[in-house]
Scaffold this active site. Structure first.
Site, PDB file in Angstrom:
ATOM      1  N   SER A 298       4.251  -6.527   1.951  1.00 20.70           N
ATOM      2  CA  SER A 298       3.131  -6.070   2.777  1.00 20.70           C
ATOM      3  C   SER A 298       1.803  -6.629   2.232  1.00 20.70           C
ATOM      4  O   SER A 298       1.716  -7.839   2.007  1.00 20.70           O
ATOM      5  CB  SER A 298       3.175  -4.543   2.852  1.00 20.70           C
ATOM      6  OG  SER A 298       2.453  -4.080   3.947  1.00 20.70           O
ATOM      7  N   GLN A 299       0.803  -5.782   1.933  1.00 26.03           N
ATOM      8  CA  GLN A 299      -0.484  -6.351   1.505  1.00 26.03           C
ATOM      9  C   GLN A 299      -0.370  -7.141   0.203  1.00 26.03           C
ATOM     10  O   GLN A 299      -1.183  -8.043  -0.059  1.00 26.03           O
ATOM     11  CB  GLN A 299      -1.580  -5.278   1.392  1.00 26.03           C
ATOM     12  CG  GLN A 299      -1.420  -4.315   0.227  1.00 26.03           C
ATOM     13  CD  GLN A 299      -2.527  -3.246   0.158  1.00 26.03           C
ATOM     14  OE1 GLN A 299      -3.283  -3.057   1.100  1.00 26.03           O
ATOM     15  NE2 GLN A 299      -2.618  -2.552  -0.966  1.00 26.03           N
TER      16      GLN A 299
ATOM     17  N   ASP B 150       8.265  -4.171  13.933  1.00 25.46           N
ATOM     18  CA  ASP B 150       7.246  -3.541  13.080  1.00 25.46           C
ATOM     19  C   ASP B 150       6.260  -2.737  13.927  1.00 25.46           C
ATOM     20  O   ASP B 150       5.589  -3.279  14.802  1.00 25.46           O
ATOM     21  CB  ASP B 150       6.496  -4.636  12.302  1.00 25.46           C
ATOM     22  CG  ASP B 150       5.839  -4.101  11.046  1.00 25.46           C
ATOM     23  OD1 ASP B 150       5.324  -2.968  11.079  1.00 25.46           O
ATOM     24  OD2 ASP B 150       5.853  -4.813  10.032  1.00 25.46           O
TER      25      ASP B 150
ATOM     26  N   HIS C 146       8.842  -2.157   9.559  1.00 28.31           N
ATOM     27  CA  HIS C 146       8.150  -2.729   8.408  1.00 28.31           C
ATOM     28  C   HIS C 146       8.959  -2.616   7.101  1.00 28.31           C
ATOM     29  O   HIS C 146       9.353  -1.527   6.711  1.00 28.31           O
ATOM     30  CB  HIS C 146       6.810  -2.003   8.244  1.00 28.31           C
ATOM     31  CG  HIS C 146       5.855  -2.728   7.354  1.00 28.31           C
ATOM     32  ND1 HIS C 146       5.528  -4.051   7.515  1.00 28.31           N
ATOM     33  CD2 HIS C 146       5.154  -2.313   6.268  1.00 28.31           C
ATOM     34  CE1 HIS C 146       4.670  -4.418   6.573  1.00 28.31           C
ATOM     35  NE2 HIS C 146       4.435  -3.383   5.808  1.00 28.31           N
TER      36      HIS C 146
ATOM     37  N   MET D 206       0.837  -1.200   0.000  1.00 28.24           N
ATOM     38  CA  MET D 206       0.000   0.000   0.000  1.00 28.24           C
ATOM     39  C   MET D 206       0.875   1.255   0.000  1.00 28.24           C
ATOM     40  O   MET D 206       1.879   1.318   0.705  1.00 28.24           O
ATOM     41  CB  MET D 206      -0.875  -0.014   1.261  1.00 28.24           C
ATOM     42  CG  MET D 206      -1.715   1.212   1.434  1.00 28.24           C
ATOM     43  SD  MET D 206      -2.757   1.191   2.917  1.00 28.24           S
ATOM     44  CE  MET D 206      -1.749   0.599   4.198  1.00 28.24           C
TER      45      MET D 206
END
Ligand SMILES: *[C@@H]1O[C@H](CO)[C@@H](O)[C@H](O)[C@H]1NC(C)=O
Ligand SMILES: *[C@@H]1O[C@H](CO)[C@@H](O)[C@H](O)[C@H]1NC(C)=O
Ligand SMILES: *[C@@H]1O[C@H](CO)[C@@H](O)[C@H](O)[C@H]1NC(C)=O
Length: 320
Positions: free
Chosen positions: A128-129, A246, A302, A53
């Site tokens: 990530s996503q 994270d 992250h 994202m």
């Protein structure tokens, strides 16, 4: 046949010569074909990337750079495809926030199936996503086959919390955060915000199971879609990378497929003690028992990893 019968002896000799030449060409072509086949075997397995994202397919300091690193290290015939959802880079970035995740996965499946260079299979690396989206690709679209799936900071059990708006220049960020807190499972919110589709409220676990368009479906929370399990089990390896510091993904254990014990948001149930694992409804237990589920941790926030780590722990072990 009639033509041959009416030919003179000379013509027959000519025809035999022509036949010999044809045979020679055929043999020559066969040799070329064999050589060509040998070359094909040395082509490294292609890699498909899916960004996170706020990022895009082609940002020169993130996925653009990863693509270059991979191409350099996999060799001269390597092929790295960084998925772009939409017709432009701008649209790709916007779709990462607003395009229904199920439709994004559908578009990715279409692009992957249409790419002839991926037809013999590919490795996938999610950021990530992009990690849970690629897992959905593996579960829903088994052709061409995904071989190894690397999840870098993916949210496989969703998120519950958005600690701070990461994109201070985006004015709707705070509005979305408050909306998710209150109404994540209302259908127009599910339809409009990607993050809502993997919002996992452990205090309203039933609302999540019934209302989550994307995550509850791929985790087989509502229906037992046995093809999801069958397809995930086709992976050679599923590698889950967690960033131990994270502060962006809450809780960070979702990156290892663990989540809050339903009813509260403090205690985490480890994957091995959770229902999704014990009933093995998507195949995680079978993957684990056959030595194909791997848990890696990286100190740092992250998606903060070094090129050295990426090369030695991911590229050398799973992508070569
Ligand atoms: C299972 O998932 C596949 C792929 O998305 C879909 O085509 C199929 O209809 C699903 N089956 C059930 C029973 O939901
Ligand atoms: C899902 O369905 C399969 C096939 O009917 C069955 O073997 C399996 O136990 C079911 N899994 C769950 C978690 O219900
Ligand atoms: C991780 O967080 C701890 C505690 O906040 C801190 O002491 C440590 O330096 C951090 N490590 C990294 C690699 O960021």
């Amino acid at each position: 046949m009639l033509l041959l019968l009416s030919s003179s002896d000379n013509n027959i000799v000519t025809m035999i010569r022509i036949a010999n030449v044809c045979l020679a060409i055929l043999i020559f072509n066969t040799i070329l074909l064999v050589t060509h086949t040998n070359q094909v075997e040395t082509v490294p397995t292609p890699v498909v990337l899916w960004h996170g994202m706020g990022d895009t397919c082609c940002n020169p300091i993130s996925l653009g750079r990863i693509k270059k690193v991979l191409e350099k290290n996999l060799g001269p015939n390597s092929y790295v495809k960084s998925l772009r959802i939409g017709n432009s880079i701008e649209q790709d970035a916007i779709n990462g926030f607003f395009k229904n995740a199920n439709l994004q996965v559908k578009e990715a499946c279409k692009q992957i199936a249409a790419d002839s260079r991926l037809k013999n299979g590919y490795n996938a690396v999610g950021f990530s996503q992009g990690s849970q989206f690629l897992r959905a690709v593996a579960q829903r679209c088994p052709k061409p086959p995904m071989l190894n799936l690397i999840s870098l900071g993916g949210q496989h059990q969703g998120v519950f919390g958005w600690p701070r708006c990461l994109y201070p220049n985006i004015k709707w960020c705070e509005y979305v955060r408050q909306l998710l807190d209150k109404e994540a499972y209302v259908s127009w919110v599910q339809d409009s915000f990607v993050q809502a589709e993997y919002w996992h409220d452990p205090i309203k676990e039933n609302d999540y199971v019934e209302g989550s368009y994307f995550l509850a479906d791929i985790n087989n929370e509502r229906t037992n879609n046995t093809s999801y399990r069958d397809n995930l089990l086709k992976l050679k390896n599923f590698v889950l990378v967690m960033f131990t510091n994270d502060t962006i993904v809450i809780p960070k254990e979702t990156e290892w497929f663990a989540f809050y014990t339903p009813g509260q948001d403090i205690q985490i149930t480890p994957l091995e003690e959770s229902v999704i694992y014990l009933t093995d409804r998507i195949g995680l237990r079978a993957l684990q028992e056959s030595g194909r589920l791997h848990f890696l941790s990286v100190p740092g926030n992250h998606l903060q990893f070094t090129e050295d780590w990426f090369l030695s722990e991911i590229v050398d072990k799973y992508l070569k």
